[in-house]
Design an enzyme around this catalytic site. Structure first.
Site, PDB file in Angstrom:
ATOM      1  N   HIS A   1      36.030  28.699  36.073  1.00  8.66           N
ATOM      2  CA  HIS A   1      34.567  28.761  36.063  1.00  8.66           C
ATOM      3  C   HIS A   1      33.949  28.001  34.898  1.00  8.66           C
ATOM      4  O   HIS A   1      32.742  27.743  34.892  1.00  8.66           O
ATOM      5  CB  HIS A   1      34.082  30.221  36.094  1.00  8.66           C
ATOM      6  CG  HIS A   1      34.218  30.971  34.807  1.00  8.66           C
ATOM      7  ND1 HIS A   1      35.286  31.792  34.537  1.00  8.66           N
ATOM      8  CD2 HIS A   1      33.415  31.048  33.718  1.00  8.66           C
ATOM      9  CE1 HIS A   1      35.133  32.342  33.340  1.00  8.66           C
ATOM     10  NE2 HIS A   1      33.999  31.904  32.825  1.00  8.66           N
TER      11      HIS A   1
ATOM     12  N   ASP B   1      41.090  31.985  38.713  1.00  6.64           N
ATOM     13  CA  ASP B   1      40.227  31.463  37.658  1.00  6.64           C
ATOM     14  C   ASP B   1      41.016  30.725  36.583  1.00  6.64           C
ATOM     15  O   ASP B   1      40.694  30.795  35.393  1.00  6.64           O
ATOM     16  CB  ASP B   1      39.393  32.581  37.016  1.00  6.64           C
ATOM     17  CG  ASP B   1      38.166  32.029  36.289  1.00  6.64           C
ATOM     18  OD1 ASP B   1      37.765  30.892  36.616  1.00  6.64           O
ATOM     19  OD2 ASP B   1      37.627  32.710  35.411  1.00  6.64           O
TER      20      ASP B   1
ATOM     21  N   SER C   1      35.208  31.990  27.161  1.00  7.33           N
ATOM     22  CA  SER C   1      36.025  31.895  28.369  1.00  7.33           C
ATOM     23  C   SER C   1      37.017  30.744  28.248  1.00  7.33           C
ATOM     24  O   SER C   1      36.661  29.638  27.843  1.00  7.33           O
ATOM     25  CB  SER C   1      35.140  31.658  29.596  1.00  7.33           C
ATOM     26  OG  SER C   1      34.645  32.851  30.104  1.00  7.33           O
TER      27      SER C   1
ATOM     28  N   THR D   1      38.770  35.932  29.755  1.00  8.93           N
ATOM     29  CA  THR D   1      38.014  35.596  30.957  1.00  8.93           C
ATOM     30  C   THR D   1      36.682  36.315  31.098  1.00  8.93           C
ATOM     31  O   THR D   1      35.682  35.699  31.425  1.00  8.93           O
ATOM     32  CB  THR D   1      38.874  35.881  32.214  1.00  8.93           C
ATOM     33  OG1 THR D   1      40.048  35.077  32.146  1.00  8.93           O
ATOM     34  CG2 THR D   1      38.122  35.540  33.484  1.00  8.93           C
TER      35      THR D   1
ATOM     36  N   GLY E   1      52.009  38.486  56.102  1.00 10.34           N
ATOM     37  CA  GLY E   1      51.739  38.408  57.536  1.00 10.34           C
ATOM     38  C   GLY E   1      51.329  39.712  58.169  1.00 10.34           C
ATOM     39  O   GLY E   1      51.773  40.037  59.280  1.00 10.34           O
TER      40      GLY E   1
END
Length: 462
Positions: free
Chosen positions: A111, A141, A215, A231, A272
């Protein structure tokens, strides 16, 4: 409760750690017998040159009211024809960590650099370089950028799996653009997930005083090794820092980085199955404890790892490799963070009896994707496809996924970005890729409704 929790998690361009630590009694290896005050300075002298400041610049289109793009509306009110789309310059600040000095590789948050047209990296010694993006993964991220490898210092990576609650850690970053700042704290918790912050979460929690601009910065141990990438923070009512911060563990960062360097993208593990949370009513129906966590299997994809392992509809998955599950999102998150080809043990309850199954997770098969430049010139440089079952948006958002977009292409210049989800074209809902291709063909302009980072917006391509 969960909605309140998610609303309280605040995205920032930054992170730091600040807790008053009683260091006087610590057995620091550099303390001698000369009554010197305890200090982190020797370790920081080695670590700080590896942490960089990141400044980005981007051109953002100013979104007009969609009604202004309607020819009938403009004629009715005798409005002049619109000129070129209006834009504005946007700038942001963040931090990064040099992890490979020979190749100039810098880790940061996705970001921080996601929509940047220009990325400037400033070093501790005052030098600045223009950076290029090697690859990024919005779902975790994590992003990797590259600068010229000219006399750089890198941080060694620690084994974040060896972290314990109570370990001392130090954060280095660039809060509020003030310049490099160091703060300290402890590891408050491990394995935090379910915050609604990333598609796949496994955070280190710290008692951090975190601020905008940190960040992508470094969370290091007392040996000066990188244990995480800072973060975000938890801030009820956006009241500011209250001592709860989150960092991406170094082992996860390394796993993502290795895949970005080798493949240019992240190849996610795929079990799956489709699942849902266990409710008290379902728990009673399946003969398990009411307060037992887990996920009930509602569908098994033919030919998948789940089918080969013997999973069946109605099985309740309660743990993966001995780690108990809370809900269906917890299971999806756990699988998505595994390496392709990894063998796992699934603890299940079937017909009220506990069993253990072995599964080898495979790579998530991407649905048929298409380069849309031939369909519409304004979409050149973009690759679209149906939303994959492994995507966090699968089953939650109806539309198609933009899997990649080339920088500088018409799609990029129009404002489209990787992992945007197109939900409508010219106000008509989009359900799949083939329908999308038909809807954009021969259209003089495209009004796209997209979902990006859980927010909806319009983009006009003309």
């Amino acid at each position: 409760m969960m909605n309140k929790l998610k609303s309280a998690v605040v995205w920032l361009a930054g992170i730091t750690l600040l807790t008053q630590v009683a260091v006087a009694a610590l057995p620091f290896p550099w303390l001698g017998d000369d009554n010197q005050m305890p200090t982190l300075a020797p370790m920081l002298d080695q670590s700080k040159p590896a942490v960089v400041n990141i400044a980005t610049r981007s051109e953002v289109r100013i979104q007009d009211n969609p009604l202004l793009n309607d020819p009938f509306f403009r004629r009715f009110f005798n409005l002049p024809e619109q000129q070129q789309p209006r834009t504005r310059q946007a700038q942001s600040l963040g931090s990064g960590v040099i992890v490979n000095a020979k190749e100039g590789l810098v880790l940061t948050n996705n970001h921080v650099i996601q929509r940047a047209d220009e990325i400037t990296v400033s070093l501790h010694d005052g030098r600045s370089f223009q950076a290029e993006v090697v690859g990024s993964d919005p779902a975790t991220d994590v992003a990797v950028i590259r600068i010229p490898p000219e006399n750089l210092t890198a941080l060694p990576l620690a084994d974040s799996d060896s972290l314990r609650v109570g370990d001392f850690v130090v954060a280095i970053g660039n809060p509020f653009g003030l310049g490099q700042t160091v703060t300290s704290g402890i590891v408050s918790a491990l394995g935090r997930s379910g915050l609604g912050l990333e598609g796949y979460e496994n955070f280190i929690q710290t008692d951090a005083s975190i601020n905008p601009g940190n960040s992508g910065g470094a969370l290091v141990n007392l040996r000066g090794e990188l244990v995480g990438i800072n973060t975000a923070i938890f801030s009820p009512g956006q009241t500011g820092n209250i001592g709860i911060g989150f960092a991406i563990p170094s082992n996860l960062v390394k796993q993502i980085t290795d895949q970005l360097l080798e493949h240019g993208e992240v190849r996610r593990a795929y079990l799956g199955v489709q699942m849902q949370d266990i409710t008290p009513e379902l728990a009673q129906a399946f003969g398990i404890e009411k307060n037992r966590g887990g996920a009930v299997v509602t569908n098994v994809i033919p030919g998948s790892a789940a089918e080969k392992a013997g999973l069946k509809v109605g099985d309740v998955v309660t743990a993966v490799d001995g780690v108990s599950l809370v809900n269906a999102d917890n299971l999806r998150n756990t699988i998505g963070l595994l390496m392709v080809g990894q063998t796992i043990q699934l603890e299940i309850i079937r017909d009220g009896k506990a069993q253990t199954l072995t599964a080898e997770v495979t790579e998530a098969q991407r649905s048929a994707a298409t380069q849309t430049g031939e369909v519409h010139p304004k979409l050149a440089g973009a690759t679209f496809g149906d939303i994959e079952p492994s995507s966090p948006a699968y089953g939650k958002v109806e539309g198609i996924m933009l899997y990649s977009v080339q920088r500088g292409s018409p799609s990029w210049n129009a404002g489209l970005r990787s992992y945007d989800i197109v939900t409508s074209v010219n106000r008509q809902p989009v359900n799949n890729l083939e329908q999308f291709k038909q809807m954009v063909t021969n259209q003089p302009e495209l009004l796209l409704n997209i979902v990006r980072e859980n927010q909806a917006m319009f983009l006009l391509l003309r």
